[in-house]
Design an enzyme around this catalytic site. Structure first.
Site, short mmCIF file in Angstrom:
data_model
loop_
_atom_site.label_atom_id
_atom_site.label_comp_id
_atom_site.label_asym_id
_atom_site.label_seq_id
_atom_site.Cartn_x
_atom_site.Cartn_y
_atom_site.Cartn_z
CB THR A 57 -9.68 -80.07 67.42
OG1 THR A 57 -8.57 -79.64 66.67
CG2 THR A 57 -10.14 -78.92 68.28
CE1 TYR A 70 -6.40 -75.76 68.26
CE2 TYR A 70 -6.48 -78.12 68.69
CZ TYR A 70 -6.67 -77.05 67.83
OH TYR A 70 -7.12 -77.26 66.57
CB SER A 103 -6.98 -85.73 61.29
OG SER A 103 -7.25 -84.45 60.79
CB THR A 136 -11.89 -80.83 61.43
OG1 THR A 136 -10.90 -79.87 61.81
CG2 THR A 136 -12.90 -81.03 62.53
CG ASP A 137 -6.37 -80.25 59.96
OD1 ASP A 137 -7.24 -79.39 60.11
OD2 ASP A 137 -5.22 -80.15 60.41
CE LYS A 209 -11.02 -77.58 59.06
NZ LYS A 209 -9.87 -78.01 59.89
CD GLU A 331 -10.93 -75.10 28.80
OE1 GLU A 331 -11.48 -75.19 29.92
OE2 GLU A 331 -10.10 -74.22 28.52
N1 GLU Z 1 -4.97 -80.45 62.93
C1 GLU Z 1 -5.86 -81.04 63.87
C2 GLU Z 1 -6.55 -82.29 63.35
O1 GLU Z 1 -7.01 -82.36 62.25
C3 GLU Z 1 -6.80 -80.05 64.35
C4 GLU Z 1 -7.97 -79.79 63.47
C5 GLU Z 1 -9.24 -80.28 64.10
O2 GLU Z 1 -9.35 -81.39 64.60
O3 GLU Z 1 -10.15 -79.49 64.08
O4 GLU Z 1 -6.63 -83.24 64.09
#
Ligand code: GLU
Length: 374
Positions: A57, A70, A103, A136-137, A209, A331
């Protein structure tokens, strides 16, 4: 009339969105930070920071329609550098693009390529620190993979953003600014791979995340952040007390692929069918995102014990619960069943560590030792 006003305001919004990344942001702090433990980008010879872009992103753009949707990985590394005012004051910058993907499509082949490139760059006297831009994924997984295979003390900082570069209030420019400040900081050396986002610094090992879309999404739920960074001014917290980078036994040298490790999500009425299917499809290791303290149905436990003992499949019990540890022999009798308890590692982090562990051994007690040490 109403229609005309609507389309005018849409055009203005679109123009603003395009202009925003180029408007000057708040000036970098120039006064020395006051409290002990704080540092900031030093004056004098600038650090040489290389930006290695992978997409996500932070390099994404909104569609023409102005709708929320996007596309990740639209802009190139040069656009990212140029889009952040005053970035060049922090460091002497250069950039390269390794891939340009969302990602969610990150995979073992890119990890191996990226890790080899990162090691080669860090071995050069022309690089003092690295910033890797990333979606971020799966950012936490790539960060932890690098943390286990990078052979250098020099700072490696992963940076992402939750809003695309063209969004109103895009968070990428500030995150990149702070990421470069951390990568340029001599005090970031030896701390392992770091993630810088939303004014916080996190150790790759600890970060995850936690929110699907909010800019305040990355947390280190068990240990808290490794530091804070505000417009380039850094405050460090306690360093990570586990082995990373140069101290690990792992290496990507000569590795052409990684062992297949799957994650299976436990739930009420969990059937063992997917365990069997994963093994039939070649999984050498399984991570269970268990209920509670890494638990699951008795049938699933029995099937895992069987695939461990009969096929040598490594089994790691992690948890779908976001905080706390998965305890060994609590456990479930791990000693007797040949299982590994993940401790602090969430399922995706446990998967990364298990993939690398399996490049060395498939013995549960040795893998458990790695989970205790890293
Ligand atoms: N799905 C995308 C990725 O991980 C968008 C999530 C992001 O970058 O915030 O590249």
């Amino acid at each position: 009339m109403k229609m005309r006003r609507q389309s005018l305001s849409r055009t203005l919004a679109a123009l603003l969105a395009l202009l925003l990344p180029t408007l000057p942001s708040a000036q970098p702090v120039t006064k020395p930070a006051v409290s002990a433990g704080k540092s900031q980008a030093k004056q004098g010879p600038k650090a040489k920071v290389r930006i290695v872009a992978t997409g996500g992103t932070i390099a994404g753009a909104q569609g023409d329609s102005g709708s929320y949707g996007y596309k990740s990985g639209t802009f190139k590394v040069e656009d990212l550098i140029q889009g952040v005012p005053h970035l060049e004051k922090l460091a002497t910058l250069s950039g390269e693009q390794v891939v340009n993907i969302g990602s969610q499509d990150m995979n073992d082949a890119v990890w191996l390529k990226l890790a080899s490139r990162v090691n080669a760059l860090l071995a050069s006297p022309d690089v003092d620190g690295l910033v890797v831009t990333h979606g971020t994924d799966t950012l936490e997984e790539t960060a932890y993979f690098l943390d286990l295979v990078v052979k250098s003390d020099k700072p490696v900082v992963l940076v992402g953003s939750m809003r695309p570069a063209t969004a109103v209030s895009a968070d990428g420019p500030a995150n990149l600014y702070n990421g470069v400040a951390v990568a340029a900081s001599p005090e970031a050396r030896g701390r392992g791979v770091l993630v810088v986002i939303n004014d916080e610094i996190h150790a790759a090992r600890n970060v995850t995340k936690m929110n699907t879309t909010n800019v305040e999404t990355f947390h280190s739920p068990n240990r808290g952040p490794a530091g804070l960074v505000n417009t380039g001014a850094i405050t460090w917290m306690d360093p990570v007390d586990r082995k990373h980078t140069k101290a690990t036994e792992f290496s990507v040298k000569g590795l052409e692929s990684l062992p297949r490790v799957d994650i299976l999500y436990a739930h009420a009425n969990m059937s063992p069918d997917l365990i069997e299917a994963a093994v039939e499809h070649g999984a050498q290791g399984l991570v269970i995102a268990g209920v509670g303290d890494g638990n699951m149905t008795q049938e699933s436990i029995d099937t895992l014990e069987k695939v461990q003992k009969e096929h040598g499949v490594a089994v790691v019990r992690s948890s779908r619960v976001p905080t706390g540890l998965v305890l060994r022999d609590n456990e479930i009798n791990d000693d007797q069943k040949g299982f590994v308890a993940s401790g602090e590692f969430n399922p995706p982090k446990a998967r990364v560590l298990l993939q690398l562990a399996l490049t060395k051994t498939c013995r549960p007690e040795r893998i458990q030792r790695m989970f205790d040490e890293y």
